[in-house]
Design a protein around this motif. Structure first.
Motif, PDB file in Angstrom:
ATOM      1  N   PHE A  89       0.816  -1.207   0.000  1.00 33.90           N
ATOM      2  CA  PHE A  89       0.000   0.000   0.000  1.00 33.90           C
ATOM      3  C   PHE A  89       0.856   1.267   0.000  1.00 33.90           C
ATOM      4  CE2 PHE A  89      -2.481  -3.381   2.015  1.00 33.90           C
ATOM      5  CZ  PHE A  89      -3.475  -3.488   1.055  1.00 33.90           C
ATOM      6  N   GLU A  90       1.961   1.258   0.737  1.00 35.41           N
ATOM      7  CA  GLU A  90       2.859   2.414   0.732  1.00 35.41           C
ATOM      8  C   GLU A  90       3.536   2.578  -0.627  1.00 35.41           C
ATOM      9  OE1 GLU A  90       5.278   3.248   4.298  1.00 35.41           O
ATOM     10  OE2 GLU A  90       4.278   1.465   5.109  1.00 35.41           O
ATOM     11  N   TYR A  91       3.981   1.473  -1.208  1.00 36.82           N
ATOM     12  CA  TYR A  91       4.630   1.555  -2.524  1.00 36.82           C
ATOM     13  C   TYR A  91       3.633   1.978  -3.596  1.00 36.82           C
ATOM     14  CZ  TYR A  91       8.547  -0.510  -0.195  1.00 36.82           C
ATOM     15  OH  TYR A  91       9.573  -0.722   0.677  1.00 36.82           O
ATOM     16  N   LYS A  92       2.412   1.497  -3.487  1.00 31.51           N
ATOM     17  CA  LYS A  92       1.373   1.874  -4.448  1.00 31.51           C
ATOM     18  C   LYS A  92       1.139   3.389  -4.404  1.00 31.51           C
ATOM     19  CE  LYS A  92      -3.276   0.532  -5.958  1.00 31.51           C
ATOM     20  NZ  LYS A  92      -3.564   1.812  -6.517  1.00 31.51           N
ATOM     21  N   GLN A  93       1.071   3.970  -3.211  1.00 27.28           N
ATOM     22  CA  GLN A  93       0.893   5.410  -3.085  1.00 27.28           C
ATOM     23  C   GLN A  93       2.063   6.170  -3.710  1.00 27.28           C
ATOM     24  OE1 GLN A  93       0.396   5.905   1.195  1.00 27.28           O
ATOM     25  NE2 GLN A  93      -1.725   6.525   0.848  1.00 27.28           N
ATOM     26  N   LEU A  94       3.282   5.747  -3.409  1.00 22.88           N
ATOM     27  CA  LEU A  94       4.472   6.410  -3.954  1.00 22.88           C
ATOM     28  C   LEU A  94       4.495   6.347  -5.484  1.00 22.88           C
ATOM     29  CD1 LEU A  94       7.106   5.125  -1.386  1.00 22.88           C
ATOM     30  CD2 LEU A  94       6.525   7.528  -1.784  1.00 22.88           C
ATOM     31  N   ILE A  95       4.106   5.207  -6.023  1.00 27.63           N
ATOM     32  CA  ILE A  95       4.118   5.023  -7.476  1.00 27.63           C
ATOM     33  C   ILE A  95       2.965   5.794  -8.121  1.00 27.63           C
ATOM     34  CG2 ILE A  95       3.800   3.306  -9.304  1.00 27.63           C
ATOM     35  CD1 ILE A  95       5.344   1.342  -7.364  1.00 27.63           C
ATOM     36  N   ASP A  96       1.768   5.655  -7.565  1.00 27.62           N
ATOM     37  CA  ASP A  96       0.595   6.316  -8.143  1.00 27.62           C
ATOM     38  C   ASP A  96       0.696   7.839  -8.115  1.00 27.62           C
ATOM     39  OD1 ASP A  96      -0.463   3.821  -8.631  1.00 27.62           O
ATOM     40  OD2 ASP A  96      -1.928   3.897  -6.999  1.00 27.62           O
ATOM     41  N   LYS A  97       1.360   8.380  -7.115  1.00 20.63           N
ATOM     42  CA  LYS A  97       1.518   9.841  -7.001  1.00 20.63           C
ATOM     43  C   LYS A  97       2.701  10.361  -7.825  1.00 20.63           C
ATOM     44  CE  LYS A  97      -1.066  11.962  -3.749  1.00 20.63           C
ATOM     45  NZ  LYS A  97      -1.541  13.324  -3.792  1.00 20.63           N
ATOM     46  N   GLY A  98       3.444   9.454  -8.478  1.00 25.08           N
ATOM     47  CA  GLY A  98       4.569   9.886  -9.294  1.00 25.08           C
ATOM     48  C   GLY A  98       5.764  10.349  -8.491  1.00 25.08           C
ATOM     49  N   CYS A  99       6.006   9.707  -7.350  1.00 26.24           N
ATOM     50  CA  CYS A  99       7.079  10.135  -6.456  1.00 26.24           C
ATOM     51  C   CYS A  99       8.445   9.560  -6.811  1.00 26.24           C
ATOM     52  CB  CYS A  99       6.743   9.721  -5.023  1.00 26.24           C
ATOM     53  SG  CYS A  99       5.238  10.481  -4.382  1.00 26.24           S
ATOM     54  N   LEU A 100       8.484   8.399  -7.449  1.00 28.64           N
ATOM     55  CA  LEU A 100       9.749   7.681  -7.600  1.00 28.64           C
ATOM     56  C   LEU A 100      10.000   7.188  -9.016  1.00 28.64           C
ATOM     57  CD1 LEU A 100       9.456   5.376  -4.456  1.00 28.64           C
ATOM     58  CD2 LEU A 100      10.795   7.476  -4.649  1.00 28.64           C
ATOM     59  N   ASP A 101      11.285   7.098  -9.350  1.00 29.20           N
ATOM     60  CA  ASP A 101      11.733   6.412 -10.559  1.00 29.20           C
ATOM     61  C   ASP A 101      12.214   5.014 -10.195  1.00 29.20           C
ATOM     62  OD1 ASP A 101      11.633   8.650 -12.555  1.00 29.20           O
ATOM     63  OD2 ASP A 101      12.976   9.550 -11.058  1.00 29.20           O
ATOM     64  N   ILE A 102      12.651   4.859  -8.946  1.00 25.56           N
ATOM     65  CA  ILE A 102      13.215   3.596  -8.458  1.00 25.56           C
ATOM     66  C   ILE A 102      12.661   3.334  -7.060  1.00 25.56           C
ATOM     67  CG2 ILE A 102      15.343   2.377  -7.821  1.00 25.56           C
ATOM     68  CD1 ILE A 102      16.827   4.418  -9.686  1.00 25.56           C
ATOM     69  N   ILE A 103      12.051   2.152  -6.856  1.00 24.80           N
ATOM     70  CA  ILE A 103      11.640   1.796  -5.490  1.00 24.80           C
ATOM     71  C   ILE A 103      12.733   0.941  -4.876  1.00 24.80           C
ATOM     72  CG2 ILE A 103       9.165   1.966  -5.921  1.00 24.80           C
ATOM     73  CD1 ILE A 103       9.099  -1.154  -5.696  1.00 24.80           C
ATOM     74  N   GLN A 104      12.905   1.091  -3.563  1.00 26.84           N
ATOM     75  CA  GLN A 104      13.939   0.380  -2.834  1.00 26.84           C
ATOM     76  C   GLN A 104      13.353  -0.407  -1.664  1.00 26.84           C
ATOM     77  OE1 GLN A 104      16.315   4.037  -2.123  1.00 26.84           O
ATOM     78  NE2 GLN A 104      17.957   2.809  -2.995  1.00 26.84           N
TER      79      GLN A 104
END
Length: 133
Positions: free
Chosen positions: A37-52
């Motif tokens: 859920f946290e990664y989904k928010q970061l991705i959906d909001k356009g926050c990251l190019d790379i998740i770690q």
């Protein structure tokens, strides 16, 4: 090269703005994420190019695999955040063998095994996944 964790992960609007204004420098983060859920928010909001994601912090191999698959569907690279112990390293190797087709960065420039590990692991991952999936 990328900019890692430039702001707090819960400041989604700030993160998105940093990414928007970063030019060609990729923004990485999420090493403290605890679930898909946290990664989904970061991705959906356009926050990251790379998740770690870190297997030892983000709910285990299954949860990180979900986050990695969601990232791949959205064109986001995965760079697992390996920290803590040999058991953590082994868990991340297991994860990488399960998601080898997803674009990712395996080792950072500070990784003690970068020179020989990446190529050998990629071959191992491909063989493992083909044999045991």
């Amino acid at each position: 090269m990328f900019l890692e964790e430039p702001c707090r992960t819960d400041e989604l609007d700030v993160y998105a703005r940093v990414r928007e204004e970063s030019g060609s420098t990729p923004i990485a983060g999420g090493e403290n994420g605890c679930s898909i859920f946290e990664y989904k928010q970061l991705i959906d909001k356009g926050c990251l190019d790379i998740i770690q994601p870190d297997v030892t912090h983000a709910g285990g191999i299954g949860e990180v695999k979900k986050a990695a698959e969601y990232a791949a569907l959205n064109g986001i690279t995965v760079a697992p955040h390996v920290f803590r112990s040999g058991a953590s390293f082994a868990a991340h190797l297991h994860l990488l063998s399960a998601i080898f087709a997803i674009p990712m960065q395996i080792c950072s420039s500070s990784c003690c095994c970068q020179s020989s590990f990446s190529a050998e692991h990629a071959e191992f991952s491909a063989a493992y996944s083909l044999l045991f999936r």
